[in-house]
Design an enzyme around this catalytic site. Structure first.
Site, PDB file in Angstrom:
ATOM      1  CE1 TYR A 183      68.668  -8.221  -0.011  1.00 36.13           C
ATOM      2  CE2 TYR A 183      66.395  -8.963  -0.143  1.00 36.13           C
ATOM      3  CZ  TYR A 183      67.446  -8.453   0.588  1.00 36.13           C
ATOM      4  OH  TYR A 183      67.293  -8.180   1.923  1.00 36.13           O
ATOM      5  N   GLY A 222      64.112 -13.835  -2.770  1.00 37.38           N
ATOM      6  CA  GLY A 222      63.244 -14.657  -3.583  1.00 37.38           C
ATOM      7  C   GLY A 222      63.395 -14.434  -5.075  1.00 37.38           C
ATOM      8  CG  HIS A 279      52.986 -17.938   2.004  1.00 41.44           C
ATOM      9  ND1 HIS A 279      52.764 -16.589   1.849  1.00 41.44           N
ATOM     10  CD2 HIS A 279      54.250 -18.044   2.490  1.00 41.44           C
ATOM     11  CE1 HIS A 279      53.823 -15.910   2.223  1.00 41.44           C
ATOM     12  NE2 HIS A 279      54.741 -16.773   2.613  1.00 41.44           N
ATOM     13  CB  SER A 290      53.786  -9.360   4.673  1.00 39.33           C
ATOM     14  OG  SER A 290      52.948  -8.407   4.041  1.00 39.33           O
ATOM     15  CB  CYS A 319      49.637 -10.989   9.815  1.00 41.23           C
ATOM     16  SG  CYS A 319      48.722  -9.880   8.734  1.00 41.23           S
ATOM     17  N   GLY A 320      52.457 -11.188  12.094  1.00 41.10           N
ATOM     18  CA  GLY A 320      52.974 -11.959  13.208  1.00 41.10           C
ATOM     19  C   GLY A 320      53.273 -13.410  12.909  1.00 41.10           C
ATOM     20  CB  THR A 355      58.565 -14.790  12.168  1.00 46.53           C
ATOM     21  OG1 THR A 355      58.702 -14.745  10.744  1.00 46.53           O
ATOM     22  CG2 THR A 355      59.831 -15.388  12.741  1.00 46.53           C
ATOM     23  CG  ASP A 368      57.857 -18.396   4.199  1.00 48.74           C
ATOM     24  OD1 ASP A 368      56.892 -17.624   4.384  1.00 48.74           O
ATOM     25  OD2 ASP A 368      58.557 -18.346   3.168  1.00 48.74           O
ATOM     26  CB  SER A 420      67.772  -5.841   6.512  1.00 44.28           C
ATOM     27  OG  SER A 420      67.097  -5.547   7.713  1.00 44.28           O
ATOM     28  CB  SER A 446      53.860 -15.281  24.841  1.00 44.73           C
ATOM     29  OG  SER A 446      55.206 -15.256  24.418  1.00 44.73           O
ATOM     30  CG  ASN A 450      48.747 -14.414  19.631  1.00 43.89           C
ATOM     31  OD1 ASN A 450      47.883 -13.670  20.106  1.00 43.89           O
ATOM     32  ND2 ASN A 450      49.646 -13.998  18.756  1.00 43.89           N
TER      33      ASN A 450
END
Length: 618
Positions: free
Chosen positions: A223, A225, A252, A274, A276-277, A279, A299, A390, A519, A521
């Protein structure tokens, strides 16, 4: 015991372009793992389609409706193999002190013996796939290369999505080329005639890194990483030590290209832990009129000084391996548009018409689904339809906002660096670091507040320095020193890019978010770039330089003046408590913490004390 004295395996034919050192290594690993066959991947589309067809036949993949999601597949993993296993992830330099307090360490000789024991015969009854890959554009001076062997075709196609995989990468590896050897097995050998399962894995798991020899060994998991070793294992853990020795930085961080209303092009690198927005920021649709935001990476960024002393960056990956839940039309429409075809989904739900669904994709769930475990599911069920971790794996080139220079061999010039965590209190919406050293202090003390009692004490700080806590392949304090050293190199011939801290998650007294985020931001990003290019002045505050009145149109973002002022308000008692916590945190990293960071913390305490005095006098 080393693997160089294992009897070579010679029952396969390597391609002519494979350099002898790679061939010899493959033969040694084959002698240890004893596969039934060896296949050298060329990265062609025909090869990829053949692998997909085989996995559909074996039950590993379900082909999705070609009219709704062409070229896409769904995988369901073993329920015990659903995420990275940090407790079984090891960084094994020769000296334990070099691993630091944030990594699991075992003496390298002892760990090599463990690896020999578990890998011996681990691929019996299976095919060993030899997967050469490039991190970064093939031929780029900033690219690095690796070869992974694996007995999982799912890992092969996933690596083909996430890297430049195949013959072109293999052709770049000469006898004089340093490359990363990565060994992976699901740890489920098959006896003659034994029926395979859809998702083979092993309850015993190891993800092991040997920094000095740049080796990665992964056993038991198929799975993410844990098994796609080019991603976190190579691009961050091994690359963090490799880059330190070679004078560049593995970070990162996402990468953005921004064009303002005047047509000025800028590039930004940003690190967010993680939840924290990250993507959403990487694929932002700006609300600032005339602003254009394009994606370079979501990423990982590799950063390096160029000959002029400017900081350049590449996205070493070729794909996105994103978390599905919470990704929806309202929260991230660009991501949704990216996933319309040729995507590998893992552990999401299956709709009755052969498409996929997960929590957050749409406001309402379908009336019936097959959940990630293969069971019937309906709204109101006690368990989620999709696993919380997922994933989707998709080529970055499919992103509608991918920048035209995202594969520039020389990389892009970085105009600003941003760090941000999920903070309900204390941290302002945005502040610019006063210096490179202050920016490194911000990155090294980066934290988020725990949001649920199940994670620990509600509101307790969870430190994630540079968003690298699980991914630094060295003593964390040495990583901080590496950032300081990078600043020194940049300062010799240029001005390092300014560093900023942001916080989209500040809450008011009623517990609601003060800033709308997403948006909106882009309005903060606009100010950051104006500061980076010296276009606007700023006020001074304890956390750094902050926007002046009228520089960010907060009313256009939908908030009033009271909320805007609260985004920068100081709670002196809470800040003093956090300052004490930070002392303990820095001390926990031991004597390797750079003295500059202790100095910056004392300066921060002085600024907070001065702000408290001025507040009491006022």
């Amino acid at each position: 015991m080393t693997f160089t004295d294992i009897r070579p395996h010679t029952s396969h034919r390597a391609p002519r372009i494979a350099t002898p050192s790679v061939v010899a290594w493959v033969e040694r690993i084959a002698a240890l793992t004893e596969p039934d066959a060896i296949y050298w991947c060329d990265g062609s589309d025909a090869e990829r389609q053949q692998l997909f067809a085989g996995m559909v036949d074996s039950g590993t993949l379900t082909a999705l409706n070609p009219n709704l999601r062409p070229g896409s597949y769904l995988a369901r993993s073993n329920p015990d193999d659903v995420a990275r296993v940090e407790s079984r992830t090891f960084v094994c330099p020769k000296n334990e002190a070099d691993a630091g307090p944030t990594n699991n360490w075992v003496e390298p000789g002892e760990m090599r013996d463990k690896m020999k024991d578990v890998f011996e015969g681990s691929m019996r009854g299976r095919t060993m796939y030899v997967v050469p890959f490039a991190m970064g554009p093939v031929g780029s001076p900033m690219a690095r290369y690796g070869v992974q062997v694996t007995d999982s075709p799912y890992v092969v196609v996933s690596t083909g999505t996430m890297t430049r995989m195949g013959a072109a990468a293999l052709g770049q590896i000469s006898e004089n080329t340093a490359w990363v050897p990565a060994i992976h097995s699901v740890g489920a050998p098959l006896a003659h005639g034994e029926q395979d399962v859809a998702w083979p894995c092993n309850p015993t798991k190891y993800i092991v890194h040997f920094p000095e020899t740049r080796e990665i060994w992964s056993y038991g998991s198929a799975y993410g990483g844990n098994a796609i070793l080019a991603k976190k294992a190579f691009a961050l853990r091994i690359a963090s030590t490799l880059s330190r020795s070679e004078g560049w930085m593995a970070a990162h961080m996402l990468l953005l290209k921004v064009t303002d209303t005047a047509g000025t092009v800028s590039h930004v690198a940003a690190a967010f832990p993680s939840a924290c927005g990250k993507t959403n920021f990487a694929m932002m649709t700006p609300t600032v009129p005339g602003m254009k935001v394009e994606t370079i990476g979501d990423d990982i960024a590799w950063l390096a000084p160029d000959s002029d002393g400017k900081l350049r960056a590449i996205n070493p990956e070729a794909g996105f391996f994103g978390v599905a839940p919470g990704t929806g039309v309202d929260t991230n429409p660009i991501a949704i548009d990216t996933l319309t075809h040729d995507t590998i989904f893992t552990n999401v739900a299956l709709t009755d018409d052969g498409d996929v669904w997960w929590e957050g994709l749409t406001e309402e769930a379908p009336a019936h689904l097959i959940d990630w475990k293969g069971n019937d599911w309906a709204p109101g069920s006690a368990t989620p339809a999709a696993h919380p971790n997922s994933r989707f794996a998709v080529a970055a080139a499919q992103c509608p906002t991918i920048a035209d220079d995202w594969e520039a061999p020389e990389g892009v010039v970085v105009d600003a660096l941003i760090f941000g965590g999920r903070r309900a209190t204390n941290i302002p919406l945005v502040a610019q670091a006063r210096s490179w050293e202050h920016g490194v202090y911000i990155g090294s003390t980066l934290a988020s507040e725990r949001t649920a009692a199940a994670e620990g004490t509600l509101g307790e700080l969870r430190r994630d320095p540079f968003a690298m806590l699980p991914f630094a392949g060295m003593h964390m304090a040495d990583h901080w020193q590496h950032w300081l050293d990078l600043g020194d190199v940049l300062s010799k011939s240029s001005t390092p890019p300014p560093i900023f801290q942001v916080n989209w998650f500040r809450k008011g007294s009623d517990g609601s978010f003060l800033w709308p985020g997403f948006s909106e931001n882009s309005r903060v990003l606009e100010w950051i770039l104006a500061r980076a290019h010296g276009e606007v002045a700023a006020d001074s505050g304890p956390f750094g330089l902050v926007p002046r009145e009228g520089q960010i149109d907060f009313e256009a973002a939908g908030i009033d003046r009271d909320a805007w002022l609260e985004l920068f308000a100081l709670d002196h008692d809470a800040l003093r408590a956090e300052a004490r916590d930070t002392v303990g945190y820095l001390d926990s990293m031991g004597s390797r913490v750079p003295h500059e960071l202790h100095t910056e913390h004392r300066l921060m305490q002085d600024r907070l004390a001065n702000a408290r005095r001025l507040s009491s006098e006022g």
